[in-house]
Design an enzyme around this catalytic site. Structure first.
Site, PDB file in Angstrom:
ATOM      1  N   ASN A   1      36.235  17.412  77.096  1.00  0.00           N
ATOM      2  CA  ASN A   1      36.169  18.726  77.744  1.00  0.00           C
ATOM      3  C   ASN A   1      37.321  18.826  78.748  1.00  0.00           C
ATOM      4  O   ASN A   1      37.304  18.160  79.785  1.00  0.00           O
ATOM      5  CB  ASN A   1      34.816  18.876  78.444  1.00  0.00           C
ATOM      6  CG  ASN A   1      34.645  20.227  79.110  1.00  0.00           C
ATOM      7  OD1 ASN A   1      35.593  21.010  79.199  1.00  0.00           O
ATOM      8  ND2 ASN A   1      33.447  20.503  79.578  1.00  0.00           N
TER       9      ASN A   1
ATOM     10  N   CYS B   1      34.982  26.464  82.976  1.00  0.00           N
ATOM     11  CA  CYS B   1      35.236  26.370  81.536  1.00  0.00           C
ATOM     12  C   CYS B   1      35.425  27.741  80.880  1.00  0.00           C
ATOM     13  O   CYS B   1      35.931  27.831  79.766  1.00  0.00           O
ATOM     14  CB  CYS B   1      34.113  25.610  80.854  1.00  0.00           C
ATOM     15  SG  CYS B   1      34.055  23.912  81.425  1.00  0.00           S
TER      16      CYS B   1
ATOM     17  N   HIS C   1      34.542  26.987  73.416  1.00  0.00           N
ATOM     18  CA  HIS C   1      34.850  26.004  74.463  1.00  0.00           C
ATOM     19  C   HIS C   1      34.289  24.655  74.013  1.00  0.00           C
ATOM     20  O   HIS C   1      33.191  24.579  73.461  1.00  0.00           O
ATOM     21  CB  HIS C   1      34.218  26.447  75.780  1.00  0.00           C
ATOM     22  CG  HIS C   1      34.253  25.373  76.815  1.00  0.00           C
ATOM     23  ND1 HIS C   1      35.425  24.764  77.202  1.00  0.00           N
ATOM     24  CD2 HIS C   1      33.256  24.770  77.531  1.00  0.00           C
ATOM     25  CE1 HIS C   1      35.150  23.849  78.113  1.00  0.00           C
ATOM     26  NE2 HIS C   1      33.840  23.833  78.326  1.00  0.00           N
TER      27      HIS C   1
HETATM   28  N1  ACO Z   1      25.760   6.469  78.276  1.00  0.00           N
HETATM   29  C1  ACO Z   1      24.513   6.022  77.988  1.00  0.00           C
HETATM   30  N2  ACO Z   1      23.396   6.643  78.410  1.00  0.00           N
HETATM   31  C2  ACO Z   1      23.550   7.740  79.167  1.00  0.00           C
HETATM   32  C3  ACO Z   1      24.805   8.248  79.524  1.00  0.00           C
HETATM   33  C4  ACO Z   1      25.941   7.574  79.048  1.00  0.00           C
HETATM   34  N3  ACO Z   1      27.195   7.969  79.321  1.00  0.00           N
HETATM   35  N4  ACO Z   1      24.645   9.364  80.267  1.00  0.00           N
HETATM   36  C5  ACO Z   1      23.324   9.553  80.389  1.00  0.00           C
HETATM   37  N5  ACO Z   1      22.657   8.573  79.737  1.00  0.00           N
HETATM   38  C6  ACO Z   1      21.220   8.408  79.608  1.00  0.00           C
HETATM   39  C7  ACO Z   1      20.451   9.126  80.683  1.00  0.00           C
HETATM   40  O1  ACO Z   1      20.361   8.324  81.858  1.00  0.00           O
HETATM   41  C8  ACO Z   1      19.107   9.344  80.025  1.00  0.00           C
HETATM   42  O2  ACO Z   1      18.364   8.166  80.124  1.00  0.00           O
HETATM   43  P1  ACO Z   1      16.771   8.249  80.430  1.00  0.00           P
HETATM   44  O3  ACO Z   1      16.201   9.027  79.275  1.00  0.00           O
HETATM   45  O4  ACO Z   1      16.385   6.820  80.498  1.00  0.00           O
HETATM   46  O5  ACO Z   1      16.673   8.998  81.736  1.00  0.00           O
HETATM   47  C9  ACO Z   1      19.457   9.542  78.557  1.00  0.00           C
HETATM   48  O6  ACO Z   1      20.783   9.005  78.391  1.00  0.00           O
HETATM   49  C10 ACO Z   1      19.462  11.002  78.126  1.00  0.00           C
HETATM   50  O7  ACO Z   1      20.147  11.750  79.136  1.00  0.00           O
HETATM   51  P2  ACO Z   1      20.312  13.327  79.035  1.00  0.00           P
HETATM   52  O8  ACO Z   1      20.985  13.823  80.270  1.00  0.00           O
HETATM   53  O9  ACO Z   1      19.031  13.948  78.604  1.00  0.00           O
HETATM   54  O10 ACO Z   1      21.345  13.382  77.814  1.00  0.00           O
HETATM   55  P3  ACO Z   1      21.817  14.661  77.033  1.00  0.00           P
HETATM   56  O11 ACO Z   1      21.474  14.524  75.615  1.00  0.00           O
HETATM   57  O12 ACO Z   1      21.423  15.929  77.759  1.00  0.00           O
HETATM   58  O13 ACO Z   1      23.403  14.542  77.156  1.00  0.00           O
HETATM   59  C11 ACO Z   1      25.210  15.532  78.387  1.00  0.00           C
HETATM   60  C12 ACO Z   1      24.030  14.538  78.422  1.00  0.00           C
HETATM   61  C13 ACO Z   1      26.188  15.046  77.354  1.00  0.00           C
HETATM   62  C14 ACO Z   1      25.867  15.561  79.763  1.00  0.00           C
HETATM   63  C15 ACO Z   1      24.681  16.933  78.025  1.00  0.00           C
HETATM   64  O14 ACO Z   1      23.590  17.245  78.831  1.00  0.00           O
HETATM   65  C16 ACO Z   1      25.691  18.035  78.137  1.00  0.00           C
HETATM   66  O15 ACO Z   1      26.618  18.121  77.349  1.00  0.00           O
HETATM   67  N6  ACO Z   1      25.502  18.985  79.097  1.00  0.00           N
HETATM   68  C17 ACO Z   1      26.281  20.213  79.166  1.00  0.00           C
HETATM   69  C18 ACO Z   1      27.693  20.000  79.621  1.00  0.00           C
HETATM   70  C19 ACO Z   1      28.369  21.352  79.743  1.00  0.00           C
HETATM   71  O16 ACO Z   1      28.336  22.169  78.853  1.00  0.00           O
HETATM   72  N7  ACO Z   1      28.994  21.606  80.885  1.00  0.00           N
HETATM   73  C20 ACO Z   1      29.553  22.934  81.093  1.00  0.00           C
HETATM   74  C21 ACO Z   1      30.978  22.928  81.067  1.00  0.00           C
HETATM   75  S1  ACO Z   1      31.701  21.871  82.281  1.00  0.00           S
HETATM   76  C22 ACO Z   1      32.499  22.897  83.450  1.00  0.00           C
HETATM   77  O17 ACO Z   1      32.315  24.075  83.507  1.00  0.00           O
HETATM   78  C23 ACO Z   1      33.438  22.221  84.429  1.00  0.00           C
END
Ligand code: ACO
Length: 328
Positions: A285, A116, A255
């Site tokens: 993204n 990214c 980003h």
């Molecule tokens: N729909 C419904 N529920 C979901 C989903 C979904 N799509 N995905 C996860 N959940 C659930 C999880 O299972 C979890 O349930 P639990 O509490 O029962 O275990 C709950 O939702 C919360 O999950 P978290 O992982 O804590 O959710 P979070 O608020 O962290 O959001 C996300 C997840 C969107 C992936 C976030 O962590 C994020 O944006 N991470 C960073 C991404 C990023 O910046 N990547 C870098 C760039 S990518 C690259 O370089 C290629």
């Protein structure tokens, strides 16, 4: 020889026609529109459905548009740098395919892998080619067909990504242009964000395919924490060393990984949301393409002299920021 800075003279982009909505994702995995929008800010993303087309196709389209806007013929381009983690092939480089297709007859080209942060790494690389006097016109592209490496049975990742390409032409600047950059890398030996197979460590095998190891995997929570800190820290770092306060900056160009990461960065650097480019709702993204897609969507609003801070965080781990003064 007086050193010249580089400036952006043309911006182009390509987004596929097919719109993958949150409603359609609800039919693929256990998720819902409300969760996706409130946790990420994403409503829809574009997907390149044609199996015969991939990253080079999108990069070519974006490049042609950027060249046309710059009024530069492909034969004038000295170098092509393409940031991507989804090249058409491991080799030849996507940049080589694009070089041939657009007719950049005198250009050499290569791909750059920084996930990214790729577009910012590529932009500063292209900028240094011009500053050194080795190149007069450089094509810089960020392009990713993320749908090729997304596992559409994994709800934690498949909701995030889309396909797109963005391109800019860099030429010598008399004033303004690319003023400074800061980049960081911290090797992700813990595999927080990676594609397990397909490289030389784990070449394709029946086992890697059966275990879906050719798809992106991410420890979302850990990456979220690192990204929130990293993007804000690096934005502040470049602003402080250039004596910039929030009021001096016309636009933050972050980003687009998660709206909550973008908002946290804007708060830390002291910018109100109306000075932050956000289009994650429409495209998700798109990895290396997000920043040029923002520049494209905002190009009619940009004025000469506007100070822009571009910042990114991604796989590698990589993060970085570019300070530029718009001058087209
Ligand atoms: N729909 C419904 N529920 C979901 C989903 C979904 N799509 N995905 C996860 N959940 C659930 C999880 O299972 C979890 O349930 P639990 O509490 O029962 O275990 C709950 O939702 C919360 O999950 P978290 O992982 O804590 O959710 P979070 O608020 O962290 O959001 C996300 C997840 C969107 C992936 C976030 O962590 C994020 O944006 N991470 C960073 C991404 C990023 O910046 N990547 C870098 C760039 S990518 C690259 O370089 C290629």
């Amino acid at each position: 020889m007086s050193l010249k800075r580089a400036k952006i003279t043309g911006v182009g982009r390509y987004v596929p026609e097919y719109v993958l909505t949150n409603a359609e994702l609800e039919t693929l995995v256990d998720t819902n529109d409300e969760w996706i929008r409130s946790r990420t800010g994403i409503s829809e993303r574009r997907i390149l459905k044609d199996p015969e087309k991939a990253t080079a196709f999108m990069a070519e389209k974006a490049s042609r548009e950027a060249l046309e806007e710059a009024g530069v013929d492909a034969s004038e381009i000295d170098a092509i740098v393409i940031a991507t983690v989804t090249p058409d092939y491991i080799f030849p480089a996507t940049a080589a395919l694009v070089q041939k297709r657009i007719g950049a007859t005198k250009a050499y080209g290569f791909d750059l892998s920084a996930a990214c942060s790729g577009f910012l790494y590529a932009l500063s690389t292209g900028g240094m080619m011009i500053e050194s006097g080795r190149a007069k016109k450089v094509l810089v592209v960020g392009a990713d067909k993320m749908s090729a490496i997304v596992d559409y049975t994994d709800r934690t990742t498949c909701i995030l990504f889309g396909d797109a390409a963005g391109a800019v032409v860099l030429e010598e600047a008399d004033s303004g242009g690319l003023i400074d950059f800061v980049h960081h890398t911290e090797g992700d030996e813990d595999c927080m964000l990676y594609q397990p197979a397909g490289g030389s460590l784990r070449p394709a095998s029946i086992e890697t395919v059966q275990n879906r190891m050719h798809s992106l995997r991410q420890d979302g929570r850990s990456v979220f924490k690192k990204a929130t800190e990293g993007m804000a820290d690096v934005s502040l770092e470049i602003m402080e060393r250039n004596n910039l306060k929030g009021d001096d900056v016309a636009w933050l160009v972050p980003h687009q990984a998660n709206l909550r990461i973008i908002n946290a960065t804007a708060r830390r650097v002291g910018l109100s949301t109306d000075k932050v480019m956000v289009n994650i709702d429409k495209y998700g993204n798109t990895t290396a393409a997000t920043i040029p897609l923002c520049l494209y969507d905002w190009k009619d609003k940009l004025k000469n002299g506007d100070k822009l801070i571009l910042s990114a965080f991604g796989g590698g781990l990589t993060w970085g920021a570019v300070y530029l003064e718009w001058n087209k």
